[in-house]
Design a protein around this motif. Structure first.
Motif: not given
Length: 345
Positions: A66-73
């Motif tokens: 499960l590759p992923a990228s998340i933004g936020g702080e």
């Protein structure tokens, strides 16, 4: 001149460290998962399809990337690598094992490798608890009768997260194909301090008809619950294992997913329903729609929540664990993990 970066370091975070960070912080974990869902719904993530590694000689087993990228702080990229080997249970070890790799947002260098079976179970349980809370609130209140179909680690974590976020039950039903496992889970429930009546049901129909909140946490690969009439009392169904319900059951209910494209693939129950009717009109919306008030789940129909499980949830929780361990001064850095750091030697 381009921005200069400090020499990267790489750490290994054990399951014991993960457990210490997350244990008994159920509401905080649920809040982190809600934030991740809101970032995903707001377009601040990249969550490509999961990749399934299957084995001709071991058809019941698989390993998923499960590759992923998340933004936020704290923007983070990464990969969860999780295996499911059901035969492990009879051998005396858990079915699932996993690691999570976190990558630095600016350089792409891996930051850490975390033991991730606990992270995976916690994010799954927190997602289920969040969905149960918000969907139930929209339908008029929390159910007091819950049933667990499938009694492994995920079922235990879901119960723990429900109890840890204030749920109380008058009646708790249990059903599993293994009578021994069902009895063991019932003993766990009684020892956990549950005051409600705990009943082991001999059939799936008996369990479903007697509960207003039903949790499916099995290892089923194909649908085995096929009677829409069993759901005539309009329960909320947390279909965590994704493949238990026949298209007839799905099409007779209101359906909420965590992500449309992810859920409608890999022969999940909602995917089979789509193949049956040739469209997706039976989907009412996503959990993000519920969180933002765009969708009010009905009280006069069964409601099925089918979460495929998003890699961004693992990243959000894994980064929280990483920062917590780092702040505590217990980060186990692997010396000289990155060795060739000079371009020309």
């Amino acid at each position: 001149m381009p921005q200069q970066h400090a020499a990267p370091s790489f750490s290994v975070i054990s399951g014991a460290q993960v457990h210490r960070v997350l244990d008994a912080h159920h509401q905080g974990v649920v809040d982190l998962i809600e934030t991740a869902y809101r970032l995903h719904g707001g377009g601040e993530t990249v969550n490509p399809p999961s990749y399934f590694l299957r084995f001709p000689d071991r058809p019941s087993s698989r390993i998923i990337a499960l590759p992923a990228s998340i933004g936020g702080e704290l923007p983070t990229d990464g990969l969860k690598w999780i295996s499911s080997f059901p035969e492990n249970v009879e051998a005396g070890i858990p079915r699932a094992s996993a690691v999570l790799i976190l990558n630095d947002h600016d350089t792409g260098y891996p930051l850490a490798c975390l033991e991730s079976s606990i992270i995976s179970a916690a994010r799954t349980a927190a997602s289920a608890a969040l969905a149960a809370d918000r969907i139930s609130a929209a339908r008029g209140g929390r159910p007091a009768r819950i049933g667990f179909f499938g009694v492994g680690l995920i079922a235990r974590y879901i119960h723990t997260y429900l109890a840890g976020t204030g749920w109380q039950f008058d009646e708790i039903g249990v059903h599993d194909l293994s009578a021994a496992h069902a009895g063991g889970f019932a003993d766990y429930l009684r020892q956990s301090g549950e005051s409600g009546t705990v009943t082991v049901h001999g059939s799936a129909e008996e369990l479903i008809r007697s509960c207003d909140l039903v949790v499916f946490a099995t290892v089923a690969g194909t649908p085995h619950v096929t009677e829409p009439g069993w759901f005539a009392h309009n329960p909320l169904v947390l279909h965590v294992s994704l493949r238990d319900l026949s298209p007839e059951v799905v099409l007779g209910a209101a359906n909420i997913v965590d992500d449309v494209e992810h859920c409608l693939k890999a022969d999940t129950s909602v995917h089979l329903a789509e193949q049956r009717v040739g469209h997706r009109d039976f989907l009412d919306g996503t959990l993000h729609d519920v969180l933002t008030g765009q969708l009010r789940p009905p009280a006069d129909r069964p409601v099925i929540f089918s979460p495929f499980g998003l890699g961004v949830l693992d990243l959000a929780l894994g980064r929280h664990v990483y920062e917590s361990v780092k702040e505590s001064g217990e980060l186990q850095v692997v010396d000289d993990f990155f060795h060739e750091m000079r371009r020309y030697g």
